[in-house]
Design a protein around this motif. Structure first.
Motif, PDB file in Angstrom:
ATOM      1  N   GLY A  89       0.802  -1.203   0.000  1.00  9.38           N
ATOM      2  CA  GLY A  89       0.000   0.000   0.000  1.00  9.38           C
ATOM      3  C   GLY A  89       0.837   1.255   0.000  1.00  9.38           C
ATOM      4  O   GLY A  89       2.050   1.222  -0.199  1.00  9.38           O
ATOM      5  N   PRO A  90       0.199   2.399   0.234  1.00  9.88           N
ATOM      6  CA  PRO A  90       0.925   3.671   0.203  1.00  9.88           C
ATOM      7  C   PRO A  90       1.960   3.742   1.317  1.00  9.88           C
ATOM      8  O   PRO A  90       1.825   3.097   2.358  1.00  9.88           O
ATOM      9  CB  PRO A  90      -0.191   4.711   0.411  1.00  9.88           C
ATOM     10  CG  PRO A  90      -1.306   3.957   1.068  1.00  9.88           C
ATOM     11  CD  PRO A  90      -1.228   2.561   0.542  1.00  9.88           C
ATOM     12  N   PRO A  91       3.036   4.535   1.092  1.00  7.51           N
ATOM     13  CA  PRO A  91       4.096   4.624   2.106  1.00  7.51           C
ATOM     14  C   PRO A  91       3.573   5.139   3.435  1.00  7.51           C
ATOM     15  O   PRO A  91       2.678   5.982   3.494  1.00  7.51           O
ATOM     16  CB  PRO A  91       5.091   5.611   1.478  1.00  7.51           C
ATOM     17  CG  PRO A  91       4.809   5.570   0.014  1.00  7.51           C
ATOM     18  CD  PRO A  91       3.347   5.316  -0.108  1.00  7.51           C
ATOM     19  N   GLY A  92       4.159   4.643   4.476  1.00  7.40           N
ATOM     20  CA  GLY A  92       3.806   5.096   5.811  1.00  7.40           C
ATOM     21  C   GLY A  92       4.299   4.110   6.854  1.00  7.40           C
ATOM     22  O   GLY A  92       4.332   2.898   6.608  1.00  7.40           O
ATOM     23  N   VAL A  93       4.701   4.602   7.996  1.00  3.85           N
ATOM     24  CA  VAL A  93       5.177   3.760   9.086  1.00  3.85           C
ATOM     25  C   VAL A  93       4.178   3.880  10.227  1.00  3.85           C
ATOM     26  O   VAL A  93       3.975   4.967  10.782  1.00  3.85           O
ATOM     27  CB  VAL A  93       6.582   4.186   9.551  1.00  3.85           C
ATOM     28  CG1 VAL A  93       7.041   3.330  10.724  1.00  3.85           C
ATOM     29  CG2 VAL A  93       7.564   4.087   8.390  1.00  3.85           C
ATOM     30  N   ALA A  94       3.531   2.773  10.548  1.00  6.75           N
ATOM     31  CA  ALA A  94       2.527   2.792  11.609  1.00  6.75           C
ATOM     32  C   ALA A  94       3.186   3.138  12.944  1.00  6.75           C
ATOM     33  O   ALA A  94       4.272   2.639  13.249  1.00  6.75           O
ATOM     34  CB  ALA A  94       1.840   1.436  11.705  1.00  6.75           C
ATOM     35  N   PRO A  95       2.547   3.993  13.735  1.00  4.36           N
ATOM     36  CA  PRO A  95       3.149   4.341  15.037  1.00  4.36           C
ATOM     37  C   PRO A  95       3.143   3.136  15.976  1.00  4.36           C
ATOM     38  O   PRO A  95       2.278   2.261  15.891  1.00  4.36           O
ATOM     39  CB  PRO A  95       2.227   5.458  15.556  1.00  4.36           C
ATOM     40  CG  PRO A  95       0.923   5.236  14.851  1.00  4.36           C
ATOM     41  CD  PRO A  95       1.266   4.680  13.502  1.00  4.36           C
TER      42      PRO A  95
END
Length: 686
Positions: A464-470
């Motif tokens: 999916g789209p870039p991102g780092v879950a907290p």
């Protein structure tokens, strides 16, 4: 909160401590660079002997300058570094660049010295780059404090290697790429890679960030900063090929290497991960074009069959698709080309380029305009007509002029349909190819470089789209790390398990058999890798079979406790593994893949930073080589991927909330058409 690095990149004044007339000393190189822009800000040279340096009067100390200095570069022998830092802070320095080596890289004593210096700098409200660095430069503010100059441009280069930075500059030059900033990271005692990525993300003159790093420090923070940068980040890193230093006690630990962790972090953050300086240059050149693809459907256009085949193979190896074009598009191409041209994909001009160089442009335009084409790769001889005096078939100046006109027309067609377009040419430095490159169309000599460039603008990794879950809030430490303690922990988070009872003797075993119907599973608890040790008995049809299995297993293993469980219906199901391993740099890292007894046989696994949102978990499952099993093959029904993804999110969230857990694993996780069951679980405490 982001740190203020304005004094580092745009100081009001600069001093070089350790400036020297000796060309063999770094203080000579930095001082010479600093004096390239003497009118931008005051530049002070400091040498403890005084006299002149590079024809300018040198102060014997910072105090002799007689006015505050905003940024101080320190290039003195190791024993004098701390005193120079103290002097700089006393003179009002808000930023320090430490060239001097001999600190954390030398061992514990050097690390202690480095930490003490960094603490003093921070207490004074200043910032420190290094020590053990090679300087900094900012072309946008005319700040030149490195031993070499960097051509101006839009790339911020953050590197732990000076020589690699110089190689990148050499490789970038033919593509018209330059640098907004250069920072030698050094030991990152104070200003870290994360601080610099965040600052470069805010820097308007920086369009892309190139990083060479051997030590990320806080790797998860780097991933978060890169994901939030809003501009491309390209990473070249060392040491990705060896396993992390740990005693792996689970499949997850055994199968997770440092390369997996870095690749997962980069994918989650949207970072372009490269393996060589050449590949980094290729990717930066591609991203410089500012064209982004909607998909991976690639049309290959060539003027020779061999080039077309090689380019198609390279494109597919880079993650692109080279599908056969539809009948409609093929008919449209036939109207542009002559009879012997191939139009299936690769599209082969088959000599028409020598008869009519504009055919290159019209065909590129037709492919860019086709809805079924996401990106175009032009490969072969284009550029050679002028460079070789008329090409393979002669033609002289007329063909060269025609090719030049075609180059301008290609640019025009591309601007009308700005999909990713990359060119591979036998003559990349020819005037025609320079026309393309100067317009922003990347041109390469190597086919594999052209394919990698296209992939950089189009291929989107699974997840999916870039991102780092907290990370979730830390939960209370786990009181029971045994089998039933882990089942209870995961069960409370919504992970379903079959009915079960813990037993230690035959009486308890018979009571468990009465609590739920067979068939049964018997497991020996507190035994590492139960299946390998013969500590699991499956499909025990009734109470008698269960009792017999218990007596045999107990006589052989003598386990302290056993588990009696309801046998799950394995028909139409697929066994997965879900594990989380805690990496010292990136924190909890999740692994999902084909599970059960086949986990280490097929090594079909994918990784992501934990916790893993359900949407990303589903994408990871679909990225597996064996993903077809999940969708149903040979008459088997599709399994519930959405339910599996939800449970993966729950498992990885639990692991991420418990920093005392070094490894957590559910294997197998049975996914059926009607839901999910966790059939086994274990944890290893740090």
């Amino acid at each position: 909160m982001a740190r203020d690095l304005s004094a580092l990149f745009d100081p009001k004044s600069v001093a070089v401590v350790g400036a020297s007339d000796d060309p063999a000393k770094y203080g000579h190189s930095v001082a010479a660079q600093a004096l390239r822009a003497p009118d931008r800000r005051p530049v002070h040279l400091v040498n403890r002997r005084g006299g002149t340096v590079l024809g300018r009067k040198a102060a014997t100390s910072l105090f002799e300058i007689g006015e505050p200095v905003d940024l101080v570069v320190i290039s003195v022998p190791g024993p004098g570094f701390e005193a120079a830092v103290d002097d700089a802070l006393a003179c009002g320095a808000r930023a320090i660049v430490g060239i001097t080596a001999g600190f954390a890289e030398t061992g514990p004593a050097g690390l202690a010295r480095q930490q003490a210096v960094a603490a003093r700098v921070r207490e004074a409200g200043a910032v420190l780059v290094g020590p053990n660095c090679l300087g900094i430069a900012d072309n946008t503010t005319e700040l030149y404090l490195a031993s070499d100059s960097f051509a101006p441009g839009g790339i911020a280069l953050l590197s732990q290697s000076g020589n690699l930075a110089l190689e990148l500059q050499i490789r970038c030059a033919p593509h018209g790429l330059g640098f907004s900033r250069f920072v030698s990271l050094g030991n990152q005692a104070d200003v870290t890679l994360v601080d610099l990525v965040e600052d470069c993300a805010r820097h308007d003159a920086t369009s892309a960030i190139g990083v060479y790093a051997e030590d990320f420090g806080d790797g998860r923070a780097f991933a978060r900063a890169a994901a939030a940068a809003g501009k491309p980040v390209v990473l070249l890193t060392a040491g990705r090929g060896t396993a992390s230093a740990r005693s792996a006690q689970s499949h997850t630990g055994a199968l997770t290497s440092s390369s997996d962790v870095v690749a997962a972090a980069c994918r989650d953050a949207g970072v372009q991960l490269v393996t060589t300086p050449r590949e980094m240059t290729v990717v930066l050149a591609a991203l410089h074009s500012n064209s982004r693809g909607r998909g991976v459907r690639t049309a290959v256009l060539t003027d020779g069959g061999g080039h077309g085949v090689i380019a198609a193979n390279a494109a597919e190896a880079s993650g692109l698709d080279v599908p056969e074009l539809t009948d409609t598009t093929q008919e449209q191409l036939k109207e542009l080309l002559w009879e012997q041209s191939a139009v299936g994909n690769p599209v082969d001009l088959a000599g028409m380029g020598e008869q009519n160089p504009l055919s290159y442009a019209t065909t590129v335009g037709g492919l860019l305009a086709a809805d079924e084409v996401d990106t175009v790769l032009l490969t072969g001889y284009f550029g050679g007509y002028a460079a070789s005096g008329g090409g393979l078939g002669g033609g002289g100046a007329a063909l060269g002029a025609g090719e030049a006109q075609a180059a301008h027309e290609i640019v025009s067609r591309w601007r009308a349909n700005p999909k990713p377009l990359v060119v591979q040419s036998m003559y990349p430095q020819s005037p025609s190819c320079r026309t393309l490159a100067e317009a922003g169309i990347p041109v390469f000599a190597a086919t594999e470089d052209a394919a990698r460039a296209l992939a950089a603008t189009t291929v989107r990794p699974a997840g999916g789209p870039p991102g780092v879950a907290p990370l979730p809030p830390a939960a209370p430490p786990l009181a029971d790390a045994g089998y039933y303690g882990i089942r209870s922990l995961l069960g409370a988070a919504g992970v379903p398990f079959p009915a079960s009872r813990e037993i230690t003797d035959e009486h308890q075993l018979l009571a468990a058999a009465d609590a739920f119907p067979g068939p049964y599973v018997l497991k020996a608890l507190h035994v590492l890798h139960k299946s390998d040790a013969g500590g699991v008995a499956l499909r025990l049809p009734d109470k008698a079979a269960l009792l017999a299995a218990f007596r045999e297993m107990d006589a052989r293993l003598g386990a302290a406790a056993y588990s009696v469980e309801a046998m799950a219906d394995l028909s139409d199901g697929v066994e997965l593994i879900v594990g989380v391993n805690r990496d010292p740099r990136f924190g909890p890292v999740a692994m999902v893949g084909l599970g059960g007894i086949l986990t280490e046989t097929f090594h079909d696994v994918a990784f992501s930073l934990a916790p893993v949102p359900a949407e990303r978990a589903a994408a990871l499952l679909r990225s597996l080589r064996t993903a077809a099993l999940l969708s149903g093959v040979r008459g088997r029904p599709a399994v519930d991927i959405a339910a599996a993804a939800t449970v993966i999110e729950r498992i990885t969230t639990v692991a991420a909330a418990h920093p005392e857990i070094a490894e957590l694993e559910v294997n197998p996780l049975l996914v059926r058409p009607d839901g999910v069951l966790a059939l086994d679980a274990r944890a290893v405490l740090a």
